[in-house]
Design an enzyme around this catalytic site. Structure first.
Site, PDB file in Angstrom:
ATOM      1  N   CYS A  87       0.876  -1.223   0.053  1.00  0.00           N
ATOM      2  CA  CYS A  87      -0.086  -0.208  -0.325  1.00  0.00           C
ATOM      3  C   CYS A  87       0.624   1.301   0.247  1.00  0.00           C
ATOM      4  O   CYS A  87       1.644   1.514   0.875  1.00  0.00           O
ATOM      5  CB  CYS A  87      -1.183  -0.404   1.227  1.00  0.00           C
ATOM      6  N   ARG A 222      -9.490  -2.946  -3.807  1.00  0.00           N
ATOM      7  CA  ARG A 222      -9.667  -4.428  -4.063  1.00  0.00           C
ATOM      8  C   ARG A 222     -10.224  -4.269  -2.923  1.00  0.00           C
ATOM      9  O   ARG A 222      -9.097  -4.277  -1.210  1.00  0.00           O
ATOM     10  CB  ARG A 222      -8.440  -5.025  -4.322  1.00  0.00           C
ATOM     11  N   CYS A 230      -4.885   6.668  -2.897  1.00  0.00           N
ATOM     12  CA  CYS A 230      -4.454   4.668  -3.408  1.00  0.00           C
ATOM     13  C   CYS A 230      -2.657   5.190  -3.727  1.00  0.00           C
ATOM     14  O   CYS A 230      -2.881   5.463  -4.641  1.00  0.00           O
ATOM     15  CB  CYS A 230      -5.513   4.037  -4.329  1.00  0.00           C
ATOM     16  N   THR A 232      -0.262   3.125  -4.573  1.00  0.00           N
ATOM     17  CA  THR A 232       0.109   1.789  -5.321  1.00  0.00           C
ATOM     18  C   THR A 232      -0.489   2.393  -6.617  1.00  0.00           C
ATOM     19  O   THR A 232      -0.278   2.322  -7.997  1.00  0.00           O
ATOM     20  CB  THR A 232      -0.435   0.420  -5.226  1.00  0.00           C
TER      21      THR A 232
END
Length: 289
Positions: A87, A222, A230, A232
């Site tokens: 993450c 997910r 987010c 990544t």
């Protein structure tokens, strides 16, 4: 149980200092912590333990690439309790907490810690507000192009690059999409993915084309749903935006609902930079399960 609450561009986390890996984090318990009405509320949980103690406790089957046994390790869980490989915003928060709260020497500006996606190096560019705010950059490693895929999402068919940044992503540049149209899209329902391509699911990013080094992005994560940011996913989006523009390496500024992040690529690796904020510290009183 002692905890910290922190966020990176409003991608928020419950951080659990657990040096000797004494906590047993079941999926239901992690989901309880992340519940925004019945728990603390977060997009995920970061347990900070020594890598060797995670091994002894059976939380790791082996040390990931480059990780030293005595190093700190970011044991990351999604809001539904599932384990995630990496993450990016969580890694920036992890570096901030480790340095600002005395887990590493107080003068540490550069260092490293372990993740399931390998050893991650960081650089603290600046502290402010008595250390509760930091400008943190993480070396994210190479982006792996896995191919091309598509999904049904928000009432339309979207296609893009399937990428791995330690965890999977489908980054879709929509050629005529504006920032205003992106903001109006309905992100409430999960995407219908190609399950043969993504048998374990994936994060989905929708983004505008690159203009003057800038793009806008939203993400459906997910195991979580839409988040305000987010890390990544930002790296995946920057890679896809540059590829769509025919650029191999370079820097991209990405606007997400929670703020703004910078991603840059060299021939060897990628870097993610942005703010991290520690907003609270406390004791969780719910019975440990």
């Amino acid at each position: 149980m002692i905890f910290l609450k922190a966020h990176g561009t409003q991608n928020d986390f419950v951080v659990l200092p657990d040096p000797e890996c004494a906590l047993r984090l079941s999926a239901p318990y992690v989901a309880q912590l992340c519940d925004r009405r019945a728990g603390i509320g977060a997009d995920g949980v970061i347990r900070l333990s020594r890598a060797k103690d995670l091994l002894v406790a059976g939380e790791l089957a082996a040390l990931p690439t480059g990780v030293h046994p005595d190093e700190w390790f970011m044991d990351y869980r999604n809001a539904d309790g599932s384990i995630a490989e990496m993450c990016g915003n969580g890694a920036r928060v992890c570096a901030h907490v480790l340095t600002a709260r005395g887990f590493l020497p107080a003068d540490t500006e550069q260092g490293a810690f372990g993740t399931r996606a390998g050893r991650k190096e960081f650089h603290i560019h600046e502290y402010a507000d008595n250390g509760t705010w930091a400008d943190v950059e993480i070396a994210m490693g190479e982006v792996e192009l896995m191919g091309f895929s598509s999904a049904e999402f928000a009432g339309q068919h979207v296609a893009g690059l399937a990428l791995s940044i330690g965890n999977p992503h489908l980054a879709c540049v929509l050629s005529s999409l504006t920032a205003e149209q992106l903001a109006a899209m309905d992100f409430r329902q999960p995407p219908e993915l190609d399950t043969e391509f993504f048998p374990a699911g994936t994060n989905l990013e929708i983004l505008t084309p690159l203009v003057d080094g800038h793009t806008s992005m939203r993400v459906y994560e997910r195991g979580v749903g839409e988040t305000q940011s987010c890390g990544t996913g930002t790296v995946a989006s920057a890679f896809a935006a540059l590829a769509d523009a025919g650029i191999e390496n370079g820097a991209v500024t990405i606007s997400v609902p929670g703020g703004e992040l910078q991603v840059r690529f060299t021939p060897e690796t990628s870097f993610l930079r942005g703010p991290s904020v520690i907003v609270a510290e406390g004791e969780y009183l719910e019975p440990y399960a």
